[in-house]
Scaffold this active site. Structure first.
Site, PDB file in Angstrom:
ATOM      1  N   LYS A  36       0.837  -1.210   0.000  1.00 57.03           N
ATOM      2  CA  LYS A  36       0.000   0.000   0.000  1.00 57.03           C
ATOM      3  C   LYS A  36       0.867   1.255   0.000  1.00 57.03           C
ATOM      4  CE  LYS A  36      -2.823   0.868   3.649  1.00 57.03           C
ATOM      5  NZ  LYS A  36      -2.564   2.232   4.170  1.00 57.03           N
ATOM      6  N   ARG A  41       2.937   5.963  -3.244  1.00 61.20           N
ATOM      7  CA  ARG A  41       4.094   6.783  -3.648  1.00 61.20           C
ATOM      8  C   ARG A  41       4.346   6.684  -5.144  1.00 61.20           C
ATOM      9  NH1 ARG A  41       4.168   5.697   1.576  1.00 61.20           N
ATOM     10  NH2 ARG A  41       5.410   6.925   3.048  1.00 61.20           N
ATOM     11  N   GLY A 109      -4.967   8.038   5.294  1.00 59.31           N
ATOM     12  CA  GLY A 109      -4.073   9.003   5.936  1.00 59.31           C
ATOM     13  C   GLY A 109      -2.858   9.305   5.073  1.00 59.31           C
ATOM     14  N   ARG A 138      -8.932  12.248  12.305  1.00 59.81           N
ATOM     15  CA  ARG A 138      -7.507  11.947  12.574  1.00 59.81           C
ATOM     16  C   ARG A 138      -6.658  13.220  12.556  1.00 59.81           C
ATOM     17  NH1 ARG A 138      -5.785   6.939   8.960  1.00 59.81           N
ATOM     18  NH2 ARG A 138      -3.938   7.126  10.268  1.00 59.81           N
ATOM     19  N   SER A 183       7.138   8.966  12.162  1.00 60.00           N
ATOM     20  CA  SER A 183       6.020   8.794  11.235  1.00 60.00           C
ATOM     21  C   SER A 183       6.495   8.999   9.806  1.00 60.00           C
ATOM     22  CB  SER A 183       4.908   9.803  11.560  1.00 60.00           C
ATOM     23  OG  SER A 183       4.051   9.940  10.442  1.00 60.00           O
ATOM     24  N   GLN A 185       4.585   9.213   7.339  1.00 57.91           N
ATOM     25  CA  GLN A 185       3.680  10.159   6.668  1.00 57.91           C
ATOM     26  C   GLN A 185       4.159  11.588   6.894  1.00 57.91           C
ATOM     27  OE1 GLN A 185      -0.291   9.157   7.945  1.00 57.91           O
ATOM     28  NE2 GLN A 185      -0.297   7.245   6.770  1.00 57.91           N
ATOM     29  N   ASP A 333       1.695  -1.214  11.734  1.00 54.93           N
ATOM     30  CA  ASP A 333       0.407  -1.664  11.199  1.00 54.93           C
ATOM     31  C   ASP A 333       0.105  -3.119  11.546  1.00 54.93           C
ATOM     32  OD1 ASP A 333      -0.046   0.824  10.123  1.00 54.93           O
ATOM     33  OD2 ASP A 333       0.808   0.304   8.172  1.00 54.93           O
ATOM     34  N   ARG A 406      -7.604  -3.309   9.084  1.00 60.88           N
ATOM     35  CA  ARG A 406      -6.699  -4.246   9.754  1.00 60.88           C
ATOM     36  C   ARG A 406      -7.376  -4.936  10.946  1.00 60.88           C
ATOM     37  NH1 ARG A 406      -2.478  -3.504   6.548  1.00 60.88           N
ATOM     38  NH2 ARG A 406      -1.882  -1.372   6.048  1.00 60.88           N
TER      39      ARG A 406
HETATM   40  C1  S3P Z   1       2.367   4.841   6.199  1.00 60.02           C
HETATM   41  C2  S3P Z   1       2.923   5.171   7.394  1.00 60.02           C
HETATM   42  C3  S3P Z   1       2.401   4.716   8.688  1.00 60.02           C
HETATM   43  C4  S3P Z   1       1.443   3.539   8.528  1.00 60.02           C
HETATM   44  C5  S3P Z   1       0.467   3.759   7.408  1.00 60.02           C
HETATM   45  C6  S3P Z   1       1.200   3.961   6.094  1.00 60.02           C
HETATM   46  C7  S3P Z   1       2.976   5.368   4.960  1.00 60.02           C
HETATM   47  O1  S3P Z   1       1.694   5.779   9.291  1.00 60.02           O
HETATM   48  O2  S3P Z   1       0.752   3.307   9.721  1.00 60.02           O
HETATM   49  O3  S3P Z   1      -0.397   2.654   7.284  1.00 60.02           O
HETATM   50  O4  S3P Z   1       2.672   4.847   3.864  1.00 60.02           O
HETATM   51  O5  S3P Z   1       3.768   6.312   5.051  1.00 60.02           O
HETATM   52  P1  S3P Z   1       2.456   6.872  10.228  1.00 60.02           P
HETATM   53  O6  S3P Z   1       3.428   7.559   9.380  1.00 60.02           O
HETATM   54  O7  S3P Z   1       1.365   7.788  10.689  1.00 60.02           O
HETATM   55  O8  S3P Z   1       3.057   6.072  11.342  1.00 60.02           O
END
Ligand code: S3P
Length: 447
Positions: A36, A41, A109, A138, A183, A185, A333, A406
């Site tokens: 995913k 990306r 997210g 969130r 994180s 993200q 995750d 999940r």
């Molecule tokens: C992800 C980063 C993680 C993960 C999410 C996917 C990503 O989140 O939990 O399912 O693709 O960058 P966080 O960056 O908030 O930890």
């Protein structure tokens, strides 16, 4: 047996799972859907690159579909997502269009947070961004605050911390942000903003989070300096990208369900083919092996910059353990399915330093404690984790996914080791990251 029922008149579906008949084990080879994180990306970098990007093995889950739709609204041309090779005609970073309507990231997210980095750095253009009920609750301040310190103009509900959000693109300033949370993200959002900035954008994180953005940005031609010892990465902007071919490996977060299923159903042996084993994602393998799982890696190879292997797993007796500290971002995750493994292990498992789980697609600590508890697991919730006393006999019950993919899949695997029938309500959530989950589960249970 695993059967999906429509629970008319509402749009939700109930998944009914009974354990395999006595003596029947999970056997065979299986392929899991694309990663995913890498799928998001590949679509995003493809859209903002110059020229064509070809993506093989893209995850066809709802989350990457949200990303594709947003970037189509921003002007990228993306071919039919259902084909084996998805072609993205990049438009170049400076040419993102101001969309005519709200960008909707759905449940994702990763879509909203990474996209915000790109949008905030588009001078003169205005964007509105939203998501579903879960995403609108969130926290977005984790990316909005550092972006604002670089000059971004972003507004939202709850003192600019919740979607829907409005973004007035600006020319942003170079910066060094020290993130209080590990994180990917947050890190990726700021690196994507840094693509358009004249100068260096640096992010330091407290522990290393997944590094797919760093790998793919470099493959697309961006200049990065990476300091692994200090968990620090710098992007040297401006950094125009050139379209590439990306082969997406299978998602280790999806493989984790079968690793646990085969470990707990006696006599099982599965080979899960083509799984991404990027070291920033393999915490789940290390912890399961520490618990006594029989997992071996075969046919290890590198595929477009990401390490990949086939995973062989055989049933085994699991032992409880402590999971905490720097490994948490490397299995963030997989904590719901590790909680399931812990319920079938001998002894006590303590999961700590995992407060981040409270702000995922659901509050995963509270939901796992309540729903696994309904099946008879001895599970206690703490502010930053869970304690599970393994080895209690589980009995089928009615449980709820809380619309979290999940959670839905973790409960389905728990049901394989519970006596009688378990009904998982709102199980359609699995399609966010694993549309074929129920089909594969039914197949494995009947084979
Ligand atoms: C992800 C980063 C993680 C993960 C999410 C996917 C990503 O989140 O939990 O399912 O693709 O960058 P966080 O960056 O908030 O930890």
């Amino acid at each position: 047996m695993a059967v999906l029922h429509l629970s008319a008149p509402d749009p939700h579906q109930t998944l009914q799972v009974t354990p395999p008949a006595a003596g029947l084990a999970l056997q065979g080879r299986l392929r899991i859907p694309g990663d995913k994180s890498i799928s998001h990306r590949a679509l995003m970098l493809g859209a903002i690159a110059e020229g064509e990007t070809v993506i093989e093995g893209l995850l066809l889950g709802e989350d990457p579909r949200s990303t594709a739709q947003c970037f189509q609204q921003l002007g990228a041309k993306i071919s039919d997502l259902n084909s084996e090779r998805v072609v993205v005609q990049g438009i170049g970073l400076g040419n993102l269009q101001e969309p005519l309507d709200v960008l909707n990231a759905g449940n994702s997210g990763t879509t909203i947070r990474l996209m915000l980095g790109l949008l905030a750095a588009q001078p003169g253009k205005f964007f509105t961004v939203t998501g579903d009920d879960s995403l609108r609750s969130r926290p977005m301040s984790r990316v909005i605050k550092p972006l604002q310190s670089m000059g971004a103009q972003i507004w939202g509900r709850h003192q600019n911390s919740l979607a829907p959000l409005a973004v007035q693109g600006q020319a942003l300033q170079p910066s060094h942000y020290t993130s209080p949370i590990a994180s990917a993200q947050v890190k990726s959002c700021l690196l994507l903003a840094g693509l358009s900035i004249d100068g260096d954008t640096t992010v330091t994180e407290p522990a290393l989070s997944r590094d797919h953005s760093e790998r793919m940005l470099q493959a697309f031609g961006a200049k990065l300096t990476i300091d692994p010892e200090h968990h620090r990465v710098t992007i040297h902007g401006p950094a125009p990208l050139t379209g590439q071919t990306v082969v997406v490996p299978g998602d280790i977060s999806s493989a984790a369900f079968w690793l646990v299923a085969a470990s707990i159903v006696p006599g099982s042996e599965l080979v899960i083919e083509n799984v991404g084993i990027n070291p920033t994602r393999t915490g789940v393998l290390e912890v399961l092996q520490q618990m006594g799982a029989n997992i071996s890696l075969e046919n290890e190879r590198l595929v477009t910059g990401e390490p990949v292997a086939d995973l062989r797993v055989k049933a085994s007796t699991l032992q409880g353990c402590t999971i905490g500290g720097a490994v948490i971002p490397r299995l963030i995750d997989e904590i719901p399915i590790l909680a399931v493994a812990a319920a079938f292990a001998q002894g006590t498992t303590r999961i700590q330093d995992a407060a981040e789980l409270r702000v995922k697609e659901s509050d995963r600590l509270a939901v796992m404690a309540s729903e696994l508890g309904k099946l008879g697991a001895k599970i206690t919730e703490f502010p930053d984790g869970l304690e599970i006393v393994g080895g209690q006999a589980l009995v089928g019950a009615d449980v709820d996914s809380f619309t979290d993919h999940r959670i839905a899949m973790s409960l389905a695997i728990a049901a394989l080791g519970a006596k009688g029938t378990t009904r998982i309500h709102r199980a359609e959530a699995a399609a966010i990251s694993y549309p074929e989950f129920v089909e594969t589960l039914s197949h494995l249970c009947q084979a």
